[in-house]
Design a protein around this motif. Structure first.
Motif, short mmCIF file in Angstrom:
data_model
loop_
_atom_site.label_atom_id
_atom_site.label_comp_id
_atom_site.label_asym_id
_atom_site.label_seq_id
_atom_site.Cartn_x
_atom_site.Cartn_y
_atom_site.Cartn_z
N TYR A 261 -53.49 42.40 -39.67
CA TYR A 261 -53.26 42.97 -41.00
C TYR A 261 -51.77 43.20 -41.23
O TYR A 261 -51.25 42.90 -42.31
CB TYR A 261 -54.02 44.31 -41.09
N SER B 190 -52.96 40.91 -48.57
CA SER B 190 -54.20 41.55 -49.00
C SER B 190 -55.46 40.78 -48.67
O SER B 190 -56.55 41.36 -48.65
CB SER B 190 -54.15 41.80 -50.52
N GLY C 207 -57.72 42.22 -45.95
CA GLY C 207 -58.48 43.36 -46.42
C GLY C 207 -59.56 42.97 -47.42
O GLY C 207 -60.64 43.57 -47.45
N GLY D 287 -62.65 42.10 -45.76
CA GLY D 287 -63.34 43.30 -45.30
C GLY D 287 -64.13 43.99 -46.39
O GLY D 287 -65.22 44.51 -46.17
N ILE D 288 -63.57 44.00 -47.62
CA ILE D 288 -64.28 44.60 -48.74
C ILE D 288 -65.59 43.86 -49.01
O ILE D 288 -66.64 44.46 -49.22
CB ILE D 288 -63.39 44.60 -50.00
N GLY E 297 -67.67 43.63 -45.00
CA GLY E 297 -67.63 44.65 -43.95
C GLY E 297 -68.99 44.99 -43.40
O GLY E 297 -69.21 44.95 -42.18
N GLY F 85 -59.22 37.19 -41.54
CA GLY F 85 -59.98 38.36 -41.97
C GLY F 85 -61.33 38.44 -41.29
O GLY F 85 -61.80 39.53 -40.95
N THR G 213 -58.43 56.52 -46.28
CA THR G 213 -57.57 55.33 -46.38
C THR G 213 -56.92 55.22 -47.76
O THR G 213 -55.80 54.75 -47.88
CB THR G 213 -58.36 54.06 -46.06
N GLN H 97 -65.64 48.31 -44.31
CA GLN H 97 -65.70 47.94 -45.73
C GLN H 97 -65.02 49.00 -46.60
O GLN H 97 -64.18 48.68 -47.45
CB GLN H 97 -67.15 47.77 -46.16
N ASN I 252 -61.14 49.15 -46.03
CA ASN I 252 -60.40 48.10 -46.74
C ASN I 252 -60.37 48.36 -48.24
O ASN I 252 -59.37 48.09 -48.90
CB ASN I 252 -61.02 46.74 -46.44
N ASN J 5 -57.76 51.12 -48.74
CA ASN J 5 -56.41 50.56 -48.58
C ASN J 5 -55.99 49.76 -49.81
O ASN J 5 -54.83 49.81 -50.24
CB ASN J 5 -56.37 49.65 -47.35
N SER J 6 -56.94 49.01 -50.37
CA SER J 6 -56.62 48.14 -51.50
C SER J 6 -56.41 48.93 -52.79
O SER J 6 -55.57 48.57 -53.62
CB SER J 6 -57.74 47.11 -51.69
#
Length: 391
Positions: A24, A50, A53, A56-57, A60, A107, A224, A336, A339, A342-343
């Motif tokens: 990452y 990105s 991540g 992951g969204i 996840g 990812g 996060t 999930q 991420n 974070n986003s």
């Protein structure tokens, strides 16, 4: 039930987590160097950071379900070798489209590691040691970003960006070799769950309907959302003379508190209670920053408070969910929601600051911490109703 914690294997799995975090972060620490490599990419360069991540969204929870089905040792070894191969490919500095594709594949590797490793750590730890071992796991992102900043970026500046990718490829391959040898005998993982698309969809719904499986992920979303965005947007609001030292001290303070005070509290309190304490203190720290904007002491208090959330959230996965399959599902949900947080965090925080000024930082972050606390309280009440006993 194991009798002794396998600390050697726990640390080897944590080391693999550092490699996953570097997947990452390696693009983040050299982001300012990427325009020279891909001058035509423009704003699309952000996708190189990105996309990991983004995977992951989307996947996840699916990763949590898949890892349980293909087994944890196999999943983490395949993910490490895949990660090593991707980084080796990136040393060739392929065209921008191929580099983006490699980040999607990376990812998938990243997801498998961050789901399988904490699940294995819980399996290899006694109940009394899980507070320490899973708190250690919770430090993997902070430690990896510190190493990338101190060693990875200078390596790229001195020898070129491919040197950083090559070092990461060798590191991932080394972790795979070590874990291939050390994970030969594992505790019984139980019957393999059935596999079908319809079953995975049903499992996906069941995870987020369960106050046991979803609780760590619910809190992790708000943690996060705040953690990354605060470290990103805070520096301009700090006094010039204290800015650099405060920003360097915050992640270190968070790690130090999680590994000392956090571990001590986890020996006496349920993990969810420690997480709730962390959210409460983080909310109060943001109130302190609202009253005294830019206070270095308030920033360190905030970092320490967030450290309690960091390690205890992974310990909560093991305390609330029994058996590796359930823990993998919960860890998939954590990945999930992490991420997603974070986003969303940095763009929302940046918009708030642009619209309302510096006061938006403590209000937005403090509100997120408060919502994390409320989420845990509501899910705790749901668990008590389902069990008819205090949880």
């Amino acid at each position: 039930m194991i009798e002794h914690t396998s600390f050697l294997r726990v640390f080897a799995l944590w080391a693999a987590g550092l490699g996953a975090a570097a997947q990452y972060g390696k693009m983040s620490v050299i982001f300012d160097l990427l325009p020279d490599l891909y001058p035509q990419a423009g704003a699309a360069l952000g996708f190189l950071v990105s996309l990991v991540g983004g995977v992951g969204i989307l996947l996840g929870v699916v990763a949590g379900l898949m890892v349980a089905r293909i087994r944890y040792r196999r999943a983490i070894l395949c993910a490490l070798w895949l990660g090593a191969a991707v980084s080796a490919f990136q040393t060739l500095l392929p065209g921008f489209g191929w580099m983006l594709t490699s980040r999607v594949v990376e990812g998938l590797s990243h997801l498998a590691i961050v789901v399988a490793a904490p699940t294995l750590i819980a399996q290899l730890s006694t109940v009394k040691d899980r507070g320490f071992t899973l708190t250690l796991w919770g430090t993997f992102f902070g430690v990896a970003f510190a190493v990338l900043t101190l060693a990875g970026r200078p390596l790229a500046l001195a020898w070129g960006v491919p040197a950083l990718f090559a070092a990461h490829a060798l590191y991932m391959a080394g972790c795979a070799l070590v874990l291939s040898a050390t994970l030969r005998s594992l505790p019984d993982e139980g019957a393999q769950p059935p596999f079908s698309l319809s079953q995975m969809l049903r499992d996906h719904v069941a995870i987020y309907r369960s106050p046991f499986l979803s609780a760590p992920a619910a809190g992790w979303l708000f943690y996060t959302f705040s953690f990354v965005s605060i470290l990103t947007v805070l520096p301009p609001y700090l006094p010039d003379g204290w800015r650099a030292i405060t920003m360097a001290a915050m992640p270190l303070t968070s790690i130090a508190v999680s590994m000392t005070i956090g571990v001590a509290l986890l020996r006496r309190l349920p993990a969810v209670r420690v997480v709730q304490t962390g959210f409460t203190l983080s909310t109060l720290s943001m109130a302190w920053l609202w009253i005294a904007p830019g206070s270095p002491l308030a920033c360190l208090a905030l970092a320490g408070s967030m450290g309690l959330i960091q390690g205890a959230s992974f310990t909560a996965v093991a305390q609330l969910n029994h058996g590796p399959a359930a823990q993998a599902q919960a860890n998939g949900a954590v990945a999930q929601m992490g991420n997603l947080g974070n986003s969303l965090g940095t763009p929302v925080m940046a918009f708030g600051l642009a619209s309302f000024g510096g006061a938006a930082l403590p209000l937005l972050a403090g509100g997120a911490f408060g919502m994390g606390l409320v989420a845990h309280l509501l899910l705790g009440a749901a668990r008590r109703r389902s069990l008819r006993v205090p949880v």
